[in-house]
Design an enzyme around this catalytic site. Structure first.
Site, PDB file in Angstrom:
ATOM      1  CB  THR A  28      32.881  49.219  27.889  1.00 52.29           C
ATOM      2  OG1 THR A  28      32.839  48.539  26.629  1.00 52.29           O
ATOM      3  CG2 THR A  28      32.155  48.368  28.919  1.00 52.29           C
ATOM      4  N   PRO A  47      38.070  55.725  27.987  1.00 56.39           N
ATOM      5  CG  PRO A  47      40.225  56.204  28.743  1.00 56.39           C
ATOM      6  CD  PRO A  47      39.074  56.803  28.003  1.00 56.39           C
ATOM      7  CE  LYS A 101      32.261  44.825  26.033  1.00 56.02           C
ATOM      8  NZ  LYS A 101      32.999  46.025  25.643  1.00 56.02           N
TER       9      LYS A 101
END
Length: 289
Positions: free
Chosen positions: A93, A65, A168
């Site tokens: 991410t 997470p 990203k």
């Protein structure tokens, strides 16, 4: 190859299942017993601890997470339990700084590592059509690429450690800006009396063309089928978009980068999520118009 997969949530579960389909032996772990059971049903070998999943692995893939958890899982569990020489692939991410630090720690402990965040959402994770943006050395990328190809349609080497995370968050900041602009234009056209479908037909074939309009239309019943046609369920949750925008704002501040549109997008999604919409697809931002 024997691969440990840590983190079997909405994205990780499908990704681990696709590694099994690609012919790998996958040792799967998640804190959720239901997630472990689903992974076992998909052909993975479910494990009760991170350490047992990693103890004989040639590669470790994580989908977690946030950066704090990534740092903890690698620093306290993965590095100590995995045989030296394995390759680590973090598909979470997270912030760029943490990605670089975890990679440096892993390399110092005798492992190669890449940061390889994804684009594509839950459907792409399940379908094996994700795009991976990869940061790391040339050597680490070449080792990671065949593993990532089992889960995605495109694997792109963005550059050195942290470059995958940079790509990203910049990509998703751009996506947020596009979605907000698309929502504004569609609702303005509608309020001016133009049939939204006609606007879609015109703009999707002219200079207004963009992914949010053409491939992910935010207005129900218009354009392509999208989460808008399912009451904004599924897809890419507003809460996750907000997480990425917060990471982008943090990175922009550290880099002294001017991002006025990104900052405005972050503010709009902050308000939208704060109003109880965090679980809706991010295209539901059109509801604010």
């Amino acid at each position: 190859m024997k691969i440990a997969f840590i983190g079997l949530g909405n994205m990780g579960g499908g990704m681990a299942a696709n590694l099994v389909k690609a012919g790998h032996t996958v040792n799967a772990f998640d804190l959720s017993g239901d997630a472990r059971a689903a992974a076992a049903d998909a052909g993975c070998e479910a494990h009760d601890t991170v350490e047992s999943a990693c103890e004989s692995a040639e590669a470790v893939v994580t989908m977690l997470p946030n950066g704090e958890i990534v740092r903890s899982v690698y620093g306290d569990q993965v590095i100590a339990a995995t045989p030296k020489g394995a390759i680590f692939l973090d598909c979470s991410t997270i912030d760029v700084t943490t990605a670089k630090e975890v990679e440096a720690i892993s390399v110092g402990a005798g492992f190669e590592m890449v940061d390889a965040p994804v684009s594509g959402g839950i459907a792409a994770a399940n379908g094996g059509t994700l795009t991976f943006m990869v940061g790391g050395t040339d050597s680490a990328f070449e080792r990671a690429k065949p593993i990532l190809e089992g889960m995605g349609k495109a694997v792109i080497h963005a550059g050195e450690a942290g470059a995958g995370q940079t790509a990203k968050i910049c990509n998703n900041m751009l996506l947020a800006i596009h979605m907000i602009g698309t929502a504004e234009a569609m609702k303005m056209a509608q309020k001016l009396g133009l049939d939204p479908q006609k606007f879609y037909e015109i703009s999707s074939q002219s200079s207004g063309y963009n992914w949010s309009l053409n491939a992910y239309t935010p207005l129900p019943g218009v354009g392509v089928e999208s989460p808008a046609d399912n009451d904004y369920q599924g897809g890419f949750a507003t809460g996750l978009m907000l997480k990425d925008l917060r990471l982008a704002m943090e990175a922009a501040d550290k880099a002294d980068a001017a991002v006025p549109l990104g900052a405005r997008a972050a503010s709009l999604y902050e308000d939208f999520a704060g109003a109880g919409n965090g679980g809706l697809d991010f295209s539901a931002i059109i509801k604010t118009y």
